[in-house]
Design an enzyme around this catalytic site. Structure first.
Site, short mmCIF file in Angstrom:
data_model
loop_
_atom_site.label_atom_id
_atom_site.label_comp_id
_atom_site.label_asym_id
_atom_site.label_seq_id
_atom_site.Cartn_x
_atom_site.Cartn_y
_atom_site.Cartn_z
N LYS A 14 0.81 -1.23 0.00
CA LYS A 14 0.00 0.00 0.00
C LYS A 14 0.84 1.27 0.00
O LYS A 14 0.58 2.18 -0.76
CB LYS A 14 -0.85 0.10 1.28
N ARG A 89 -9.94 1.69 9.03
CA ARG A 89 -9.78 0.25 9.23
C ARG A 89 -10.87 -0.36 10.07
O ARG A 89 -10.91 -1.57 10.26
CB ARG A 89 -8.47 -0.06 9.95
N ARG A 128 11.03 -8.10 5.10
CA ARG A 128 11.17 -6.68 5.41
C ARG A 128 11.74 -6.49 6.83
O ARG A 128 12.50 -5.55 7.08
CB ARG A 128 9.80 -5.98 5.31
N ARG A 134 11.25 -3.03 11.62
CA ARG A 134 10.05 -2.48 12.28
C ARG A 134 9.66 -3.34 13.47
O ARG A 134 9.63 -4.57 13.36
CB ARG A 134 8.90 -2.43 11.26
N ARG A 145 -1.84 -8.78 13.09
CA ARG A 145 -2.26 -7.70 12.18
C ARG A 145 -3.09 -8.26 11.03
O ARG A 145 -4.08 -7.65 10.61
CB ARG A 145 -1.03 -6.96 11.66
#
Ligand code: ADP
Length: 209
Positions: A14, A89, A128, A134, A145
């Site tokens: 996104k 969301r 990632r 992160r 998530r």
């Protein structure tokens, strides 16, 4: 004027696509995740509050998130259109966004949904994790998530499907190809809904006015 949303599960790309598309359309991209991360880094009050939820992969409470988005949408650069990335969301956020838009007398023109299979999302996010580090890219938090996305955010998309402004786009393959698919989807929904005079063509290199 384009007021649009990009929706998609964590790891769907996104953010990457939002910045490419918003450049092309000449509108500002607003990512709630980026705003929260900026506030966490700067250790603002908002950041301290948000971090408690983000580290566990939970949603930041609606009242906090809605207030932040309402402030952001009042900024001058958002008056010429916007692309929201990562908001709304939850059902409560849909309602809040409707109220914000109603205040200005505007409606959303397009919602695009990027689709990617769960197993590919997990492997993208885990790789990632190695490069970006992160805090919420651990396998347990990634799964949470994804679960929240399936439990709450997919229903948000369905509510926009009912308004007939959603285009689903395959989020797998080459980044450039996905951008092209997304732009085509935006143009065709806008044309279909007649929300705008359609003047640009996809291969025109410049931002629309
Ligand atoms: P992802 O889509 O990969 O989860 P984001 O960068 O969009 O990543 O969001 C990171 C985190 O920021 C979320 O897990 C959540 O804690 C918080 N967040 C972002 N957008 C929202 C939102 N609209 N409502 C509540 N929390 C949000």
């Amino acid at each position: 004027m384009t007021r649009m949303l990009i929706m998609g599960p964590p790891g769907s790309g996104k953010g990457t696509q939002a910045s490419r598309i918003s450049d092309k359309l000449g509108i500002v991209a607003i990512s709630t995740g980026d705003i929260f991360r900026y506030n966490v880094k700067e250790m603002t009050e908002l950041g301290k509050e948000a971090k408690k939820y983000m580290d566990n992969g939970d949603f930041v409470p609606d009242d906090v998130t809605n207030r932040m988005v309402a402030d952001r949408l009042r900024q001058p650069d958002a008056q010429r259109g916007f692309l929201l990335d990562g908001y709304p969301r939850t059902a409560g956020q849909v309602e809040a966004l409707d109220a914000m838009l109603k205040e200005d007398g505007h409606a959303l023109s397009v919602v695009i949904e990027l689709t990617v299979p769960d197993d590919e999302l997990v492997s993208r996010l885990l790789s990632r994790a190695d490069t970006e580090g992160r805090a919420d890219d651990t396998s347990e938090v990634i799964q949470h998530r994804l679960d929240l996305y399936h439990e709450q955010t997919e229903a948000v998309i369905e509510s926009y499907v009912d308004r007939d402004i959603v285009a689903r786009v395959d989020g797998t393959g080459q980044i450039d190809d996905i951008t092209e698919r997304l732009l085509q989807a935006v143009y065709s929904v806008r044309e279909r809904t007649g929300s705008l005079p359609v003047v640009e063509s996809v291969d025109a290199g410049d931002a629309e006015s």
